[in-house]
Design a protein around this motif. Structure first.
Motif, PDB file in Angstrom:
ATOM      1  N   ALA A 134      -2.132   5.131  -2.559  1.00  0.00           N
ATOM      2  CA  ALA A 134      -1.079   4.309  -3.476  1.00  0.00           C
ATOM      3  C   ALA A 134      -0.281   5.549  -4.638  1.00  0.00           C
ATOM      4  CB  ALA A 134      -1.249   3.075  -3.870  1.00  0.00           C
TER       5      ALA A 134
ATOM      6  N   GLY B  53      -0.232  -0.171   0.457  1.00  0.00           N
ATOM      7  CA  GLY B  53       0.553  -1.290  -0.228  1.00  0.00           C
ATOM      8  C   GLY B  53       1.047  -2.160   0.830  1.00  0.00           C
TER       9      GLY B  53
ATOM     10  N   CYS C 159       4.548   0.673  -0.924  1.00  0.00           N
ATOM     11  CA  CYS C 159       4.678   1.618  -1.936  1.00  0.00           C
ATOM     12  C   CYS C 159       5.955   2.530  -2.110  1.00  0.00           C
ATOM     13  CB  CYS C 159       3.290   2.668  -1.093  1.00  0.00           C
ATOM     14  SG  CYS C 159       1.690   2.108  -1.376  1.00  0.00           S
TER      15      CYS C 159
END
Length: 293
Positions: free
Chosen positions: A139, A163, A170
């Motif tokens: 991330a 994410g 992300c």
């Protein structure tokens, strides 16, 4: 072996009791710094120092990293910065506990804003910034690697933007990722959360070199020492120009960089380098922005 395991279990308890005792005496133990900064021979090492939390980019960690990056950044003694980490995880991204509904929107905004500031700061600094990666970078941690000018990784390192799997795409890491990787590779990472191996990251351009873990320090320092041989002012001009022209169309980029080449020639170090080459000697750099008189 059993005694060793028992000691490992007891050690955190012992630390807690000693901390409590110190607090009772009015002398609480100083908190460990989230980043550690040290500098020698032109090379600044910034170490992410919270391995128990997988070096998560909490607000406090980001603030500490920003401070270490900015510290005397224009000083003549600073020539290159290396960002590394303690523990088996380079950086796990944002501290998700800070992004829960328990914290208000203002806090969430502050986390993302300072993160963006740190990532853009890396490319605005007048010296090259190298990521020395030995482990997992996910991330915003992957974003940090992508934002650095150079990245050297050990063979065991991995890179991911997972994410999407927890419902938080992300999007900000995608800014750095999309500027470092081919679009389809970046989007596969973003859509699936699946990690890239170190060799895959090298193949697609996310990292500069992949080396065995026991050679990571040696290779990173080799690059750093080579950078230190050049003029700081010339490198600063070159780095700023590189990122500036990347955002321009081809004709504009050539027009702008042509002028920069002319400006470079007027620098004291620009002329010193040419004269040293002609005279077959090593240049003596001033590392200043002064013009040749």
């Amino acid at each position: 072996m059993a005694a060793t395991r028992l000691w490992r279990l007891r050690r955190p308890m012992a630390a807690a009791f000693s901390g409590a005792a110190a607090a009772g005496a009015g002398l609480p133990p100083p908190p460990e710094k989230l980043t550690v900064r040290r500098q020698a021979e032109g090379v600044r090492h910034i170490v992410l120092n919270n391995p128990r939390k997988r070096n998560a980019l909490s607000l406090a960690m980001l603030q500490s990293l920003r401070e270490d990056l900015l510290h005397d950044a224009k000083g003549r003694d600073l020539r290159v910065i290396i960002i590394s980490a303690e523990g088996h995880v380079f950086c796990s991204g944002h501290d998700l506990k800070e992004l829960s509904s328990e914290d208000d929107v203002k806090h969430h905004s502050q986390v993302f804003e300072i993160c963006a500031e740190v990532m853009t700061l890396i490319q605005k600094l007048p010296v090259p910034v190298i990521a020395k990666v030995n482990g997992l970078a996910t991330a915003a941690g992957c974003q940090l690697v992508a934002s650095c000018d150079i990245a050297v990784a050990s063979e065991k390192s991995q890179f991911a933007t997972p994410g999407v799997n927890i419902g938080l795409f992300c999007s900000t890491p995608a800014v750095a990722l999309g500027r470092s990787l081919p679009r389809k590779v970046a989007l596969e990472m973003l859509f699936t959360g699946e990690p890239l191996s170190a060799q895959e990251a090298l193949m697609h351009g996310l990292v500069s070199k992949v080396v065995p873990e026991d050679r990571l320090e040696e290779e990173t320092m080799k690059i750093s020492r080579k950078i230190c041989e050049s003029s700081k002012s010339v490198l600063a001009l070159g780095k700023a120009t590189f990122y500036r022209q990347m955002a321009q169309d081809l004709d504009t980029a050539y027009k702008m960089t042509t002028q920069v080449m002319m400006d470079n020639l007027t620098l004291r170090d620009g002329q010193e380098g040419i004269e040293a080459f002609i005279q077959k000697r090593k240049p003596i750099w001033s590392h200043s922005q002064d013009k040749k008189k």
